[in-house]
Design an enzyme around this catalytic site. Structure first.
Site, short mmCIF file in Angstrom:
data_model
loop_
_atom_site.label_atom_id
_atom_site.label_comp_id
_atom_site.label_asym_id
_atom_site.label_seq_id
_atom_site.Cartn_x
_atom_site.Cartn_y
_atom_site.Cartn_z
N PRO A 180 -15.97 -5.81 2.66
CA PRO A 180 -17.36 -6.12 3.04
C PRO A 180 -18.39 -5.24 2.35
O PRO A 180 -19.57 -5.61 2.28
CB PRO A 180 -17.36 -5.86 4.56
CG PRO A 180 -16.28 -4.83 4.76
CD PRO A 180 -15.21 -5.20 3.77
N LEU A 181 -17.96 -4.09 1.83
CA LEU A 181 -18.88 -3.22 1.09
C LEU A 181 -18.71 -3.38 -0.42
O LEU A 181 -19.22 -2.58 -1.20
CB LEU A 181 -18.67 -1.76 1.48
CG LEU A 181 -18.83 -1.44 2.97
CD1 LEU A 181 -18.67 0.05 3.22
CD2 LEU A 181 -20.17 -1.93 3.49
N TYR B 189 0.85 -1.18 0.00
CA TYR B 189 0.00 0.00 0.00
C TYR B 189 0.89 1.24 0.00
O TYR B 189 1.56 1.56 0.98
CB TYR B 189 -0.92 0.03 1.21
CG TYR B 189 -1.87 -1.15 1.32
CD1 TYR B 189 -2.13 -1.98 0.22
CD2 TYR B 189 -2.51 -1.44 2.52
CE1 TYR B 189 -3.00 -3.05 0.33
CE2 TYR B 189 -3.38 -2.51 2.63
CZ TYR B 189 -3.62 -3.31 1.54
OH TYR B 189 -4.48 -4.39 1.65
#
Length: 275
Positions: free
Chosen positions: A209-210, A64
């Protein structure tokens, strides 16, 4: 630091942490590449997550930024409060913004772990995932390298990220796997790894999760469904917005209250999108 656990609590990597964690992928620039639009805002979000909202599980990776987000975590929170779990990942390189490539050569994994230790400012990584399996390198060599680093005291617990069921099963032949992370959400609800982890008594950390924002219009239902899949399940949504972070915390807390005392067997968890 807030003493209440966001979304309830779960044991991961030998400690009790919040079931709602935070994926730090979005704290870098667009596409998890380069500096964020506002470095100060990214630092503030990390501090708010931990000190205000009771999030004690931060999920990151050396990919990242690349490397940048580990540095942001150290700048924001070091010296780290007791009970904070920082889980990082190694085994992925970023030649360009849009190119993610697994690299599982033992020498590279060793160098990556050493670099993460320096960037995070710690002597040991409490939880280190193999970010992806490199199909050009023997699986035993990749897991074996992390296991050797665990024996040397540089890693405390080993995790697998985004591994298919067969790899999760095989991994246990080479070393003890303490955590598995995998995408799980209402649009992609069927993951055999969920049951594998439950049966083995291994924590399952649900990423995305979204569904990369597709379910952002109904955060409460999305998080509640994921958390209802079992008491062994934690969730690590990502955000760079303080307002969205507060919404995630509220939704996870409501879900924890609603699920308290209820059966959380993932084989019987209702799917809100089912007619």
């Amino acid at each position: 630091m807030n003493t209440e656990f966001a979304g309830g609590q779960i044991e991961i990597a030998g400690g009790i942490v919040s079931r709602l964690g935070l994926s730090t992928m979005h704290l870098a620039g667009r596409g998890a590449w380069g500096e964020p639009t506002s470095r100060s805002a990214a630092l503030d979000l990390l501090r708010t997550a931990v000190r205000t909202h009771g999030i004690t599980h931060l999920d990151t990776s050396d990919a990242y930024g690349p490397h940048l987000v580990e540095e942001l975590i150290r700048e924001a929170l070091h010296p780290y409060p007791e009970g904070l779990l920082i889980a990082t990942k190694v085994g992925m390189v970023r030649p360009t913004r849009d190119h993610w490539a697994p690299v599982g050569r033992p020498a590279y994994l060793r160098a990556a772990v050493e670099a993460s230790l320096r960037r995070l400012g710690v002597d040991r990584l409490d939880l280190c995932y193999l970010h992806r399996l490199d199909h050009e390198v023997e699986f035993a060599d990749q897991i074996g390298t992390l296991d050797a680093l665990r024996d040397e005291g540089k890693i405390r617990h080993i995790g697998l990220a985004d591994a298919p069921p067969e790899d999760v099963r095989w991994a246990s032949h080479y070393a003890r796997i303490d955590v598995v992370q995998s995408p799980l959400n209402l649009k992609d609800p069927d993951d055999p790894v969920l049951d594998i982890c439950r049966d083995a008594g291994v924590p399952y950390v649900a990423s995305r999760p979204l569904c990369s924002g597709q379910l952002a219009g109904n955060v409460a239902a999305a998080l509640s469904w994921v958390l209802s899949q079992g008491g062994h399940v934690a969730v690590v949504p990502g955000t760079s917005s303080a307002q969205h972070l507060a919404e995630l915390v509220e939704a996870a807390s409501e879900s924890a209250s609603h699920l308290s005392g209820r059966d959380r067997d993932p084989r019987r968890g209702p799917h809100p999108l089912t007619p």
